[in-house]
Design an enzyme around this catalytic site. Structure first.
Site, PDB file in Angstrom:
ATOM      1  N   TYR A  77      64.798  40.156  37.572  1.00  0.00           N
ATOM      2  CA  TYR A  77      64.237  41.013  36.519  1.00  0.00           C
ATOM      3  C   TYR A  77      63.941  40.144  35.312  1.00  0.00           C
ATOM      4  O   TYR A  77      64.758  39.291  34.955  1.00  0.00           O
ATOM      5  CB  TYR A  77      65.231  42.108  36.120  1.00  0.00           C
ATOM      6  CG  TYR A  77      64.724  43.464  36.546  1.00  0.00           C
ATOM      7  CD1 TYR A  77      63.596  44.010  35.924  1.00  0.00           C
ATOM      8  CD2 TYR A  77      65.325  44.182  37.563  1.00  0.00           C
ATOM      9  CE1 TYR A  77      63.101  45.235  36.321  1.00  0.00           C
ATOM     10  CE2 TYR A  77      64.831  45.408  37.966  1.00  0.00           C
ATOM     11  CZ  TYR A  77      63.718  45.929  37.340  1.00  0.00           C
ATOM     12  OH  TYR A  77      63.210  47.139  37.735  1.00  0.00           O
ATOM     13  N   GLU A  79      61.995  41.453  32.196  1.00  0.00           N
ATOM     14  CA  GLU A  79      61.223  42.164  31.159  1.00  0.00           C
ATOM     15  C   GLU A  79      61.262  41.372  29.862  1.00  0.00           C
ATOM     16  O   GLU A  79      62.262  40.723  29.544  1.00  0.00           O
ATOM     17  CB  GLU A  79      61.815  43.553  30.932  1.00  0.00           C
ATOM     18  CG  GLU A  79      61.376  44.533  31.992  1.00  0.00           C
ATOM     19  CD  GLU A  79      62.026  45.886  31.836  1.00  0.00           C
ATOM     20  OE1 GLU A  79      62.519  46.194  30.743  1.00  0.00           O
ATOM     21  OE2 GLU A  79      62.033  46.628  32.825  1.00  0.00           O
ATOM     22  N   ASP A 254      35.786  42.630  31.081  1.00  0.00           N
ATOM     23  CA  ASP A 254      36.552  42.654  32.327  1.00  0.00           C
ATOM     24  C   ASP A 254      35.840  41.702  33.290  1.00  0.00           C
ATOM     25  O   ASP A 254      34.811  42.045  33.870  1.00  0.00           O
ATOM     26  CB  ASP A 254      36.570  44.089  32.863  1.00  0.00           C
ATOM     27  CG  ASP A 254      37.333  44.204  34.176  1.00  0.00           C
ATOM     28  OD1 ASP A 254      37.647  43.158  34.785  1.00  0.00           O
ATOM     29  OD2 ASP A 254      37.602  45.345  34.597  1.00  0.00           O
ATOM     30  N   THR A 283      41.284  40.082  37.295  1.00  0.00           N
ATOM     31  CA  THR A 283      42.197  40.000  38.432  1.00  0.00           C
ATOM     32  C   THR A 283      42.322  38.511  38.742  1.00  0.00           C
ATOM     33  O   THR A 283      41.506  37.701  38.286  1.00  0.00           O
ATOM     34  CB  THR A 283      41.627  40.712  39.680  1.00  0.00           C
ATOM     35  OG1 THR A 283      40.334  40.184  39.957  1.00  0.00           O
ATOM     36  CG2 THR A 283      41.522  42.201  39.468  1.00  0.00           C
ATOM     37  N   LYS A 286      40.233  37.586  43.200  1.00  0.00           N
ATOM     38  CA  LYS A 286      38.864  37.693  43.730  1.00  0.00           C
ATOM     39  C   LYS A 286      38.255  36.284  43.745  1.00  0.00           C
ATOM     40  O   LYS A 286      38.774  35.408  44.427  1.00  0.00           O
ATOM     41  CB  LYS A 286      38.058  38.683  42.906  1.00  0.00           C
ATOM     42  CG  LYS A 286      38.686  40.086  42.841  1.00  0.00           C
ATOM     43  CD  LYS A 286      37.779  41.061  42.136  1.00  0.00           C
ATOM     44  CE  LYS A 286      38.464  42.233  41.514  1.00  0.00           C
ATOM     45  NZ  LYS A 286      38.727  43.365  42.353  1.00  0.00           N
ATOM     46  N   ARG A 292      47.279  38.323  44.510  1.00  0.00           N
ATOM     47  CA  ARG A 292      46.895  39.630  43.961  1.00  0.00           C
ATOM     48  C   ARG A 292      47.575  39.782  42.611  1.00  0.00           C
ATOM     49  O   ARG A 292      48.786  39.629  42.495  1.00  0.00           O
ATOM     50  CB  ARG A 292      47.397  40.770  44.857  1.00  0.00           C
ATOM     51  CG  ARG A 292      46.830  40.817  46.223  1.00  0.00           C
ATOM     52  CD  ARG A 292      46.909  42.232  46.784  1.00  0.00           C
ATOM     53  NE  ARG A 292      45.895  43.038  46.164  1.00  0.00           N
ATOM     54  CZ  ARG A 292      44.594  42.980  46.471  1.00  0.00           C
ATOM     55  NH1 ARG A 292      44.177  42.161  47.412  1.00  0.00           N
ATOM     56  NH2 ARG A 292      43.724  43.739  45.868  1.00  0.00           N
TER      57      ARG A 292
HETATM   58  N1  PLP Z   1      38.123  45.563  37.129  1.00  0.00           N
HETATM   59  C1  PLP Z   1      37.089  45.298  37.938  1.00  0.00           C
HETATM   60  C2  PLP Z   1      35.779  44.899  37.337  1.00  0.00           C
HETATM   61  C3  PLP Z   1      37.235  45.389  39.327  1.00  0.00           C
HETATM   62  O1  PLP Z   1      36.202  45.145  40.122  1.00  0.00           O
HETATM   63  C4  PLP Z   1      38.497  45.768  39.843  1.00  0.00           C
HETATM   64  C5  PLP Z   1      38.747  45.879  41.304  1.00  0.00           C
HETATM   65  O2  PLP Z   1      37.993  46.087  42.126  1.00  0.00           O
HETATM   66  C6  PLP Z   1      39.536  46.051  38.962  1.00  0.00           C
HETATM   67  C7  PLP Z   1      39.324  45.936  37.628  1.00  0.00           C
HETATM   68  C8  PLP Z   1      40.859  46.525  39.460  1.00  0.00           C
HETATM   69  O3  PLP Z   1      41.600  45.523  40.065  1.00  0.00           O
HETATM   70  P1  PLP Z   1      42.897  45.866  40.933  1.00  0.00           P
HETATM   71  O4  PLP Z   1      42.416  46.390  42.220  1.00  0.00           O
HETATM   72  O5  PLP Z   1      43.608  44.555  41.045  1.00  0.00           O
HETATM   73  O6  PLP Z   1      43.701  46.850  40.155  1.00  0.00           O
END
Ligand code: PLP
Length: 491
Positions: A77, A79, A254, A283, A286, A292
């Site tokens: 843990y 946190e 994002d 993320t 990808k 992950r």
């Molecule tokens: N943001 C974008 C642009 C995504 O394409 C995705 C996933 O497909 C996410 C966020 C979410 O990611 P996760 O599946 O790891 O929660």
């Protein structure tokens, strides 16, 4: 050009690679307790080796990244943040979290990196919270007496938003390629924020910055979100920041899909979000080819708010995954990663050209990044039918809406494909033309099945089994030349 995902491959003449021994031993240990789990793990790698993986958001992590996750860090843990934990005994977690954050800052040139988010959705939640808490002076949530989030009615949400003051979000519409977490109802962002979206130009399919500016002037959002899941072109983040500044919004990008292209310095200048946005989420699994997970990068003004992600909106950190993030980010900082990232884009372009030459209809007419969006209505199919027909032929893709999609978000009219995974295996532009041929063969041969009530079904398709078999065989022959994890033998 083979881009080896393994950092521990078999030296010439060696009987078995270090990675082979590690994975085989791990499976043996698991098999002693629950053999069915060991078998499922072994079957998963077999399936991944045999399938033509074109899912734009998937990849193959290196053995070093995978192995960094299976260990004692999982038991801890932690946190809090590095050096400020709510639990004792975190010095080793501190080491890997600090390393992951340091690599992230270096690779992306960010002032601050928060590597605890468990996924992209979680990273976005941290970012939303950070921007709100930076802007909001009174603890409106507590004052509003929040009960269970699930108990909140639409009126409760409206009241909460009113108490926070400006809680408006402007993001890319789902059918233009935006993501659910950019203010849409199935995600909490669509409840927390009063959302409006910007789309793409109906003629060109390209982002129309003048329209984004006009929407921002009228709506005056707190957060302007840029970034996408299914937009095959570049976004000019310098322009997006200009728009955000003009209306007093925070620019959040994002970059979940294209983080690997940023790390590999394929997206630079106006197209690199990090120097332009106050906050960037991603993320790690990808195009970045890590474990992950998620991550938030930000400028100094947001750092203290971002670091409160756990326990504000996140469960306890996953130290084993942070260890794997540190390994993957170390890999992403190597020069070879730049070669890999460039090859992803070259391959996507070759795939798009191969499809166009065969008559396919592509959203925006091509690609500048790692993904291609095929409008399968040109083949007389819905996205759902196309996805299922391709799977029958051993090609894994996913259906996706196209702009102003007449078939909605469930059936869709599009198939999204991407090149990060096949590029990791070492396939190049010549092979992409062959892949385009396989896609076109299946999509041309498939048709909509008759519906029970007359007319054509949107869900069911018909595909000659001989075509499916022949394409699956051609696909596996192609992949045989590009083995996945060539240094790992589990037999
Ligand atoms: N943001 C974008 C642009 C995504 O394409 C995705 C996933 O497909 C996410 C966020 C979410 O990611 P996760 O599946 O790891 O929660």
């Amino acid at each position: 050009m083979a881009i080896e995902p393994s950092t521990t491959t078999t030296p010439p003449g060696a009987a078995r690679s270090t990675a082979s021994v590690a994975f085989r031993s791990a499976l043996d240990v698991i098999r002693d307790v629950e053999p069915r789990v060991a078998d499922a793990i072994a079957q998963e790698v077999t399936d991944q080796r045999e399938m033509l993986k074109l899912i734009a958001s998937e990849n193959y992590a290196s053995p070093a990244t995978l192995l960094a996750m299976g260990n004692w860090f999982s038991d801890k843990y932690a946190e809090g943040t590095v050096g400020r934990r709510f639990y004792a005994g975190c010095r080793n977690v501190d080491t890997v979290e600090a390393l992951a954050a340091e690599h992230a800052r270096t690779v992306f040139g960010a002032a601050h990196a928060y590597v605890q988010p468990h996924s992209g959705i979680d990273a976005n939640l941290v970012a939303f919270w950070a921007v709100l808490s930076q802007r909001v002076e009174t603890p409106a949530l507590a004052a509003a007496g929040v009960r269970q989030v699930n108990d909140l009615s639409e009126q409760d949400w409206a009241r909460l938003r009113a108490e926070f003051g400006n809680q408006r979000m402007l993001g890319m519409s789902l059918d233009a390629g935006g993501h659910l977490t950019h203010g849409f109802r199935p995600n909490i962002s669509g409840k927390m924020f009063d959302q409006r979206s910007y789309g793409t130009d109906p003629e060109t399919g390209l982002l129309d910055y003048d329209a984004v500016r006009a929407a921002a002037r009228e709506f005056r959002p707190l957060i302007l979100v840029a970034g996408y899941s299914a937009y095959p072109r570049l976004v000019n983040f310098r322009l997006m920041r200009e728009i955000a500044d003009e209306v007093g919004a925070t620019l959040m990008v994002d970059m979940a899909h294209f983080a690997g292209l940023v790390a590999g310095k394929v997206l630079t200048g106006d197209f690199d979000p990090v120097p332009h946005a106050q906050i960037v989420t991603t993320t790690t699994h990808k195009s970045l080819r890590g474990p992950r997970g998620g991550m938030v990068l930000c400028d100094d003004s947001l750092a203290e708010h971002v670091d409160r992600g756990c326990p504000m909106v996140l469960g306890g950190p996953l130290p084993h995954v942070m260890a794997a993030k540190a390994v993957a980010l170390a890999e992403a900082g190597r020069p070879e990663f730049g070669t890999y990232a460039q090859a992803i884009v070259d391959n996507a372009r070759a795939l798009a050209e191969g499809l166009l030459r065969r008559g396919a209809k592509l959203v925006t007419g091509g690609t500048d990044n790692h993904l291609v969006l095929i409008d399968v209505s040109g083949y007389g199919l819905t996205g759902r039918q196309a996805e299922a027909a391709l799977l029958e032929a051993g090609i894994v893709t996913n259906r996706n809406s196209v702009p102003r999609d007449p078939n909605g978000a469930w059936y869709t009219s599009g198939i999204r494909i991407g090149t990060p995974a096949l590029t990791t295996r070492g396939l190049g532009t010549a092979e992409m033309d062959e892949v385009a041929g396989l896609l076109d063969t299946v999509l041309s041969a498939a048709s909509a099945a008759p519906a029970a009530k007359g007319g054509l079904s949107k869900a069911k398709h018909v595909l000659d089994a001989a075509v499916a078999e022949q394409v699956a065989k051609r696909g596996s022959d192609l992949l045989a030349g590009f083995p996945l994890y060539p240094g790992i033998d589990l037999s």
